[in-house]
Design a protein around this motif. Structure first.
Motif, PDB file in Angstrom:
ATOM      1  N   PHE A 192       1.149  -1.051  -0.039  1.00  0.00           N
ATOM      2  CA  PHE A 192      -0.107   0.409   0.350  1.00  0.00           C
ATOM      3  C   PHE A 192       0.247   1.637   0.041  1.00  0.00           C
ATOM      4  O   PHE A 192       1.807   1.830   0.716  1.00  0.00           O
ATOM      5  N   VAL A 193       0.404   2.139  -0.703  1.00  0.00           N
ATOM      6  CA  VAL A 193       1.241   3.578  -0.283  1.00  0.00           C
ATOM      7  C   VAL A 193       0.798   4.220   0.937  1.00  0.00           C
ATOM      8  O   VAL A 193      -0.376   4.368   0.336  1.00  0.00           O
ATOM      9  N   THR A 194       1.806   4.510   1.592  1.00  0.00           N
ATOM     10  CA  THR A 194       2.017   5.390   2.458  1.00  0.00           C
ATOM     11  C   THR A 194       2.089   6.882   2.546  1.00  0.00           C
ATOM     12  O   THR A 194       2.121   7.574   3.309  1.00  0.00           O
ATOM     13  N   LYS A 195       2.751   7.436   1.638  1.00  0.00           N
ATOM     14  CA  LYS A 195       3.095   8.892   1.109  1.00  0.00           C
ATOM     15  C   LYS A 195       2.903   9.166  -0.253  1.00  0.00           C
ATOM     16  O   LYS A 195       4.542   7.915  -1.143  1.00  0.00           O
ATOM     17  N   ILE A 196       3.589  10.009  -0.976  1.00  0.00           N
ATOM     18  CA  ILE A 196       3.859  10.717  -1.700  1.00  0.00           C
ATOM     19  C   ILE A 196       4.641  12.083  -1.444  1.00  0.00           C
ATOM     20  O   ILE A 196       3.651  12.687  -1.261  1.00  0.00           O
ATOM     21  N   LYS A 197       5.619  12.326  -2.807  1.00  0.00           N
ATOM     22  CA  LYS A 197       6.229  13.213  -2.947  1.00  0.00           C
ATOM     23  C   LYS A 197       6.262  13.869  -4.168  1.00  0.00           C
ATOM     24  O   LYS A 197       7.040  13.476  -4.703  1.00  0.00           O
ATOM     25  N   ARG A 198       6.079  14.687  -4.275  1.00  0.00           N
ATOM     26  CA  ARG A 198       6.155  15.330  -6.051  1.00  0.00           C
ATOM     27  C   ARG A 198       6.857  16.496  -5.836  1.00  0.00           C
ATOM     28  O   ARG A 198       6.707  17.254  -4.858  1.00  0.00           O
ATOM     29  N   ASN A 199       7.773  16.792  -7.311  1.00  0.00           N
ATOM     30  CA  ASN A 199       8.660  18.115  -7.478  1.00  0.00           C
ATOM     31  C   ASN A 199       8.259  18.233  -8.688  1.00  0.00           C
ATOM     32  O   ASN A 199       9.241  17.247  -9.722  1.00  0.00           O
ATOM     33  N   ILE A 200       8.045  19.371  -8.786  1.00  0.00           N
ATOM     34  CA  ILE A 200       7.738  19.887 -10.552  1.00  0.00           C
ATOM     35  C   ILE A 200       8.615  21.044 -10.297  1.00  0.00           C
ATOM     36  O   ILE A 200       8.366  21.757  -9.608  1.00  0.00           O
ATOM     37  N   LYS A 201       9.191  21.004 -11.894  1.00  0.00           N
ATOM     38  CA  LYS A 201      10.634  22.301 -11.738  1.00  0.00           C
ATOM     39  C   LYS A 201      10.103  22.457 -13.686  1.00  0.00           C
ATOM     40  O   LYS A 201      10.705  21.633 -13.851  1.00  0.00           O
ATOM     41  N   LEU A 202      10.344  23.643 -13.235  1.00  0.00           N
ATOM     42  CA  LEU A 202      10.492  24.737 -14.879  1.00  0.00           C
ATOM     43  C   LEU A 202      11.841  24.304 -15.124  1.00  0.00           C
ATOM     44  O   LEU A 202      12.780  25.765 -14.203  1.00  0.00           O
ATOM     45  N   LEU A 203      12.473  23.342 -16.013  1.00  0.00           N
ATOM     46  CA  LEU A 203      13.814  23.725 -16.576  1.00  0.00           C
ATOM     47  C   LEU A 203      13.764  24.814 -17.619  1.00  0.00           C
ATOM     48  O   LEU A 203      15.570  24.976 -16.921  1.00  0.00           O
ATOM     49  N   ALA A 204      13.398  25.007 -18.140  1.00  0.00           N
ATOM     50  CA  ALA A 204      13.548  25.830 -19.038  1.00  0.00           C
ATOM     51  C   ALA A 204      11.748  26.436 -20.485  1.00  0.00           C
ATOM     52  O   ALA A 204      11.367  25.130 -19.083  1.00  0.00           O
ATOM     53  N   PRO A 205      12.169  27.553 -20.420  1.00  0.00           N
ATOM     54  CA  PRO A 205      10.435  27.629 -20.359  1.00  0.00           C
ATOM     55  C   PRO A 205       9.454  26.288 -20.885  1.00  0.00           C
ATOM     56  O   PRO A 205       8.532  26.424 -21.116  1.00  0.00           O
ATOM     57  N   ASP A 206      10.332  25.649 -22.389  1.00  0.00           N
ATOM     58  CA  ASP A 206       9.456  24.563 -22.593  1.00  0.00           C
ATOM     59  C   ASP A 206      10.201  23.529 -22.217  1.00  0.00           C
ATOM     60  O   ASP A 206       9.514  22.446 -22.873  1.00  0.00           O
ATOM     61  N   THR A 207      10.482  23.165 -21.393  1.00  0.00           N
ATOM     62  CA  THR A 207      10.527  21.642 -20.202  1.00  0.00           C
ATOM     63  C   THR A 207      11.314  22.038 -18.769  1.00  0.00           C
ATOM     64  O   THR A 207      10.830  22.189 -17.910  1.00  0.00           O
ATOM     65  N   LEU A 208      10.328  20.801 -18.589  1.00  0.00           N
ATOM     66  CA  LEU A 208      10.013  20.251 -17.518  1.00  0.00           C
ATOM     67  C   LEU A 208      10.702  19.406 -16.466  1.00  0.00           C
ATOM     68  O   LEU A 208      10.829  18.143 -17.204  1.00  0.00           O
ATOM     69  N   GLU A 209      10.380  19.486 -15.386  1.00  0.00           N
ATOM     70  CA  GLU A 209      11.113  17.585 -15.123  1.00  0.00           C
ATOM     71  C   GLU A 209      10.039  17.594 -13.772  1.00  0.00           C
ATOM     72  O   GLU A 209       9.828  18.751 -12.579  1.00  0.00           O
ATOM     73  N   VAL A 210      10.052  16.342 -13.752  1.00  0.00           N
ATOM     74  CA  VAL A 210       8.358  16.177 -12.116  1.00  0.00           C
ATOM     75  C   VAL A 210       9.753  14.949 -12.010  1.00  0.00           C
ATOM     76  O   VAL A 210       9.396  13.596 -12.803  1.00  0.00           O
ATOM     77  N   LEU A 234       9.269  11.817  -8.335  1.00  0.00           N
ATOM     78  CA  LEU A 234       7.950  11.561  -7.280  1.00  0.00           C
ATOM     79  C   LEU A 234       8.830  10.225  -6.904  1.00  0.00           C
ATOM     80  O   LEU A 234       9.600   9.297  -7.289  1.00  0.00           O
ATOM     81  N   PHE A 235       8.503  10.684  -5.423  1.00  0.00           N
ATOM     82  CA  PHE A 235       8.811   9.459  -4.570  1.00  0.00           C
ATOM     83  C   PHE A 235       7.712   9.215  -3.777  1.00  0.00           C
ATOM     84  O   PHE A 235       6.944   9.783  -3.647  1.00  0.00           O
ATOM     85  N   MET A 236       7.429   8.094  -3.409  1.00  0.00           N
ATOM     86  CA  MET A 236       7.200   6.919  -3.052  1.00  0.00           C
ATOM     87  C   MET A 236       7.382   6.075  -1.778  1.00  0.00           C
ATOM     88  O   MET A 236       8.672   5.398  -1.758  1.00  0.00           O
ATOM     89  N   GLU A 237       6.369   6.356  -0.697  1.00  0.00           N
ATOM     90  CA  GLU A 237       6.287   5.311   0.552  1.00  0.00           C
ATOM     91  C   GLU A 237       5.473   4.244   0.656  1.00  0.00           C
ATOM     92  O   GLU A 237       4.319   4.378  -0.061  1.00  0.00           O
ATOM     93  N   THR A 238       5.847   3.449   0.923  1.00  0.00           N
ATOM     94  CA  THR A 238       5.103   2.087   0.879  1.00  0.00           C
ATOM     95  C   THR A 238       4.937   1.229   1.829  1.00  0.00           C
ATOM     96  O   THR A 238       5.898   1.382   2.357  1.00  0.00           O
ATOM     97  N   SER A 239       3.947   0.319   2.520  1.00  0.00           N
ATOM     98  CA  SER A 239       4.113  -0.406   3.352  1.00  0.00           C
ATOM     99  C   SER A 239       5.108  -1.566   3.608  1.00  0.00           C
ATOM    100  O   SER A 239       5.773  -1.672   4.526  1.00  0.00           O
ATOM    101  N   ASN A 240       5.612  -1.599   2.496  1.00  0.00           N
ATOM    102  CA  ASN A 240       7.597  -2.132   2.195  1.00  0.00           C
ATOM    103  C   ASN A 240       8.095  -1.518   1.916  1.00  0.00           C
ATOM    104  O   ASN A 240       9.578  -2.117   3.129  1.00  0.00           O
ATOM    105  N   THR A 241       8.042  -0.694   1.587  1.00  0.00           N
ATOM    106  CA  THR A 241       9.294   0.838   1.451  1.00  0.00           C
ATOM    107  C   THR A 241       9.144   1.901   1.664  1.00  0.00           C
ATOM    108  O   THR A 241       8.834   2.774   1.742  1.00  0.00           O
ATOM    109  N   PRO A 242      10.270   2.589   2.878  1.00  0.00           N
ATOM    110  CA  PRO A 242      10.735   3.868   2.891  1.00  0.00           C
ATOM    111  C   PRO A 242      10.432   4.515   1.234  1.00  0.00           C
ATOM    112  O   PRO A 242      10.969   4.093   0.650  1.00  0.00           O
ATOM    113  N   LEU A 243      10.281   6.071   1.786  1.00  0.00           N
ATOM    114  CA  LEU A 243      10.043   7.262   0.697  1.00  0.00           C
ATOM    115  C   LEU A 243      11.551   6.569  -0.018  1.00  0.00           C
ATOM    116  O   LEU A 243      13.231   6.802   0.246  1.00  0.00           O
ATOM    117  N   THR A 244      11.242   6.507  -1.492  1.00  0.00           N
ATOM    118  CA  THR A 244      12.437   6.380  -2.225  1.00  0.00           C
ATOM    119  C   THR A 244      12.249   7.104  -3.735  1.00  0.00           C
ATOM    120  O   THR A 244      10.532   6.941  -3.516  1.00  0.00           O
TER     121      THR A 244
END
Ligand code: HEM
Length: 164
Positions: A122-140, A142-152
């Motif tokens: 089960f997903v227990t946490k989500i973190k997202r970073n959304i960043k404009l690298l250039a006017p036409d370029t976006l980077e996303v 996403l980090f996730m924590e589950t019932s098995n795995t720490p935030l990765t």
């Protein structure tokens, strides 16, 4: 014609359609994978972006993960709330802020709900970073924590703006 709400002007660069130049998935105990994804942030005059994300297998073109949601801004502040419905039976309420100087949004789950027949882990946490690298370029990223795995890190993708 754009009907961008004035509260969204500080993050107006997000508006439009974006398609991956490169999408890479990773997580402990699963093989690394590539994916193709299209994002759309559109405004119909309300203080929020309507959000759609559809990802596909890069060769087979078969559908993979999908998200629909609303990225709301608290007018006059840099506070954001992102309510997202995921096609595999999860809904996430993520909150965070944006930075005008670095053109970056950071969001983290405040609550999660899943369908009764969801499969573990089960997903227990989500973190997202959304960043404009250039006017036409976006980077996303996403980090996730589950019932098995720490935030990765689970996803890292770079998108180009799609015309039209
Ligand atoms: C695996 C959640 C986005 C592709 C997983 C797992 C979870 C998960 C819980 C299982 C991890 C494990 O077994 O330890 C999420 C969430 C997402 C997301 C919450 C968005 C917030 C995506 C996207 C793609 C994707 C956009 C690609 C298009 C995969 C793949 C696996 C996986 C290929 C491995 C499946 C398998 O080997 O059985 N994801 N995912 N995910 N995810 Fe995601």
């Amino acid at each position: 014609m754009s009907t961008l709400h004035e509260a969204l002007i500080p993050i107006s660069w997000l508006e439009g359609r974006w398609a991956t130049e490169e999408g890479r998935g990773t997580y402990p105990n699963i093989p690394d994978f590539q994916y193709h994804e299209e994002l759309e942030f559109s405004c119909i005059g309300q203080p929020m972006f309507n959000f759609v994300s559809i990802s596909k297998h890069p060769e087979k073109q078969t559908p993979m993960h999908q998200e629909r949601g609303f990225l709301r801004i608290q007018p006059g502040t840099n506070n954001l709330a992102f309510t997202v419905s995921h096609n595999f039976g999860l809904t996430s309420l993520e909150e965070g802020t944006f930075d005008v100087e670095t053109k970056q949004l950071t969001l983290e789950t405040q609550s999660l709900a899943r369908i009764s027949f969801a499969k573990p882990p089960f997903v227990t946490k989500i973190k997202r970073n959304i960043k404009l690298l250039a006017p036409d370029t976006l980077e996303v990223v996403l980090f996730m924590e589950t019932s098995n795995t720490p935030l990765t890190e689970h996803l890292k993708a770079v998108y180009k703006k799609v015309d039209g």
